[in-house]
Motif scaffolding. Structure first.
Motif, short mmCIF file in Angstrom:
data_model
loop_
_atom_site.label_atom_id
_atom_site.label_comp_id
_atom_site.label_asym_id
_atom_site.label_seq_id
_atom_site.Cartn_x
_atom_site.Cartn_y
_atom_site.Cartn_z
N THR A 20 0.83 -1.21 0.00
CA THR A 20 0.00 0.00 0.00
C THR A 20 0.86 1.26 0.00
OG1 THR A 20 -1.80 -1.14 1.13
CG2 THR A 20 -1.79 1.27 1.27
N LEU A 21 1.92 1.27 0.80
CA LEU A 21 2.79 2.44 0.85
C LEU A 21 3.54 2.64 -0.47
CD1 LEU A 21 4.15 2.16 4.49
CD2 LEU A 21 2.33 3.64 3.62
N VAL A 22 3.98 1.56 -1.07
CA VAL A 22 4.65 1.65 -2.38
C VAL A 22 3.67 2.21 -3.41
CG1 VAL A 22 5.66 0.31 -4.27
CG2 VAL A 22 6.33 -0.16 -1.90
N LYS A 23 2.45 1.73 -3.38
CA LYS A 23 1.41 2.22 -4.30
C LYS A 23 1.14 3.71 -4.08
CE LYS A 23 -3.43 1.36 -5.38
NZ LYS A 23 -4.62 0.62 -4.98
N ASP A 24 1.04 4.12 -2.81
CA ASP A 24 0.80 5.53 -2.49
C ASP A 24 1.96 6.41 -2.96
OD1 ASP A 24 -1.61 4.79 -1.33
OD2 ASP A 24 -0.96 5.20 0.74
N ARG A 25 3.19 5.95 -2.76
CA ARG A 25 4.35 6.72 -3.22
C ARG A 25 4.39 6.81 -4.74
NH1 ARG A 25 6.89 3.86 0.91
NH2 ARG A 25 7.98 2.50 -0.57
N ARG A 26 4.02 5.72 -5.40
CA ARG A 26 4.00 5.72 -6.87
C ARG A 26 2.97 6.73 -7.37
NH1 ARG A 26 3.03 0.48 -8.00
NH2 ARG A 26 5.23 0.03 -7.77
N ARG A 27 1.81 6.79 -6.74
CA ARG A 27 0.77 7.75 -7.12
C ARG A 27 1.31 9.18 -6.99
NH1 ARG A 27 -2.10 11.06 -4.26
NH2 ARG A 27 -4.08 11.86 -5.00
N ALA A 28 1.98 9.45 -5.85
CA ALA A 28 2.55 10.78 -5.64
C ALA A 28 3.61 11.09 -6.69
CB ALA A 28 3.13 10.90 -4.23
N LYS A 29 4.46 10.11 -6.98
CA LYS A 29 5.53 10.33 -7.97
C LYS A 29 4.94 10.61 -9.35
CE LYS A 29 8.77 9.62 -4.99
NZ LYS A 29 8.51 10.46 -3.85
N ASN A 30 3.86 9.95 -9.70
CA ASN A 30 3.21 10.21 -10.99
C ASN A 30 2.67 11.64 -11.05
OD1 ASN A 30 3.77 7.68 -12.05
ND2 ASN A 30 1.85 6.80 -11.36
N LEU A 31 2.05 12.09 -9.97
CA LEU A 31 1.56 13.47 -9.92
C LEU A 31 2.73 14.46 -9.96
CD1 LEU A 31 -1.28 13.02 -7.28
CD2 LEU A 31 -1.59 13.60 -9.69
N LEU A 32 3.79 14.15 -9.23
CA LEU A 32 4.96 15.03 -9.22
C LEU A 32 5.61 15.10 -10.60
CD1 LEU A 32 6.44 14.00 -5.78
CD2 LEU A 32 5.57 16.27 -6.39
N HIS A 33 5.63 13.99 -11.30
CA HIS A 33 6.18 14.00 -12.66
C HIS A 33 5.37 14.96 -13.54
CE1 HIS A 33 6.84 12.65 -16.81
NE2 HIS A 33 8.07 12.45 -16.40
N ARG A 34 4.06 14.87 -13.42
CA ARG A 34 3.20 15.76 -14.21
C ARG A 34 3.44 17.22 -13.83
NH1 ARG A 34 -2.41 13.42 -12.98
NH2 ARG A 34 -3.08 15.40 -13.89
N LEU A 35 3.58 17.49 -12.52
CA LEU A 35 3.81 18.86 -12.06
C LEU A 35 5.19 19.35 -12.46
CD1 LEU A 35 2.94 21.33 -10.34
CD2 LEU A 35 3.99 20.17 -8.38
N ASN A 36 6.21 18.54 -12.19
CA ASN A 36 7.60 18.97 -12.35
C ASN A 36 8.11 18.91 -13.79
OD1 ASN A 36 7.79 19.39 -9.58
ND2 ASN A 36 8.64 17.37 -9.19
N ILE A 37 7.55 18.02 -14.59
CA ILE A 37 8.07 17.83 -15.95
C ILE A 37 7.07 18.30 -17.00
CG2 ILE A 37 8.95 16.14 -17.62
CD1 ILE A 37 10.73 16.50 -15.10
N THR A 38 5.86 17.77 -16.95
CA THR A 38 4.88 18.06 -18.00
C THR A 38 4.40 19.50 -17.93
OG1 THR A 38 4.18 15.76 -17.89
CG2 THR A 38 2.72 17.28 -19.05
N GLU A 39 3.98 19.96 -16.76
CA GLU A 39 3.45 21.32 -16.63
C GLU A 39 4.56 22.32 -16.39
OE1 GLU A 39 0.27 22.31 -17.19
OE2 GLU A 39 0.03 20.23 -17.82
N TYR A 40 5.31 22.12 -15.35
CA TYR A 40 6.42 22.94 -14.88
C TYR A 40 6.04 24.39 -14.58
CZ TYR A 40 11.16 24.16 -13.78
OH TYR A 40 12.28 24.56 -13.11
N ARG A 41 5.31 25.04 -15.44
CA ARG A 41 4.81 26.38 -15.14
C ARG A 41 3.53 26.25 -14.33
NH1 ARG A 41 2.76 28.29 -19.49
NH2 ARG A 41 2.85 26.30 -20.55
N ILE A 42 3.20 27.27 -13.55
CA ILE A 42 1.97 27.22 -12.76
C ILE A 42 0.81 27.64 -13.66
CG2 ILE A 42 0.76 28.09 -10.73
CD1 ILE A 42 3.08 26.14 -10.20
N THR A 43 0.11 26.63 -14.13
CA THR A 43 -1.04 26.78 -15.00
C THR A 43 -2.27 26.28 -14.26
OG1 THR A 43 -0.73 24.56 -15.87
CG2 THR A 43 0.41 26.35 -17.04
N LYS A 44 -3.41 26.39 -14.90
CA LYS A 44 -4.63 25.84 -14.31
C LYS A 44 -4.46 24.34 -14.06
CE LYS A 44 -9.54 25.20 -15.07
NZ LYS A 44 -10.66 25.24 -16.00
#
Length: 191
Positions: A20-44
């Motif tokens: 469960t903890l590995v799954k939760d960390r993976r979920r966070a890492k996926n969101l962080l990838h989207r924030l840090n790499i895909t979006e990077y700028r503060i958009t909607k």
């Protein structure tokens, strides 16, 4: 019998490799990838990702990517919280952040800790909560260690390592951080 996640949040020894903890960390890492790499700028879209990553936040949570955390759901923010670039929050235990708090670049909040015993350290870890009061400014590259409480109206100097609680309206600097003065409480601007 407690789950490993419940043990983690309660500050007890837990197994970080729990499914469960590995799954939760993976979920966070996926969101962080989207924030840090895909979006990077503060958009909607970036704001939507932040809201999903850190659902327990007040109004005007602002994160300047890149940002890093373990889970996101253990971060609780008041209103008007600002994280500058390269901040790290290891949120195995609850991280409580008041309102009107500023984090300079590279600030690191560590709830995660490990046993001192080498054998125990091979299998388990533990987390201790961090609390930061209202109206605080945490300087660049400061490190807040597990189990620390920083009171309201505090300033933590750049590069400081906070290993002990800091009372309200204090300025603390150094490694380990030491209180060097009490701050004005009459709302008079100071430099």
């Amino acid at each position: 019998m407690k789950t490993e996640k419940e043990k983690m949040i309660d500050g007890e020894y837990y197994l970080a490799g729990d499914f469960t903890l590995v799954k939760d960390r993976r979920r966070a890492k996926n969101l962080l990838h989207r924030l840090n790499i895909t979006e990077y700028r503060i958009t909607k879209k970036a704001r939507e990702i932040i809201a999903e990553l850190i659902p327990n936040s007040g109004k005007n949570l602002y994160i300047e990517p890149p940002f890093f955390c373990d889970y996101g759901y253990n971060i609780f923010c008041g209103d008007n919280v600002f994280f500058n670039v390269n901040c790290v929050v290891l949120d195995g235990a609850k991280v409580s952040i008041g309102s009107n708090v500023l984090f300079a670049p590279g600030v690191q909040l560590y709830t995660a800790a490990h046993p001192l015993d080498a054998e125990a350290r091979k299998t388990v870890e533990f987390s201790k909560p961090i609390t930061i009061g209202d109206d605080c400014w945490i300087g660049g590259n400061a490190i807040i260690c597990p189990g620390i409480t920083i009171g309201n109206g505090c300033v933590i100097g750049a590069g400081s390592v906070v290993t002990k609680d800091i009372p309200d309206n204090s300025m603390a600097v150094g490694n380990p951080a030491k209180i060097i003065k009490k701050l004005n409480t009459d709302n008079t601007p100071t430099q």
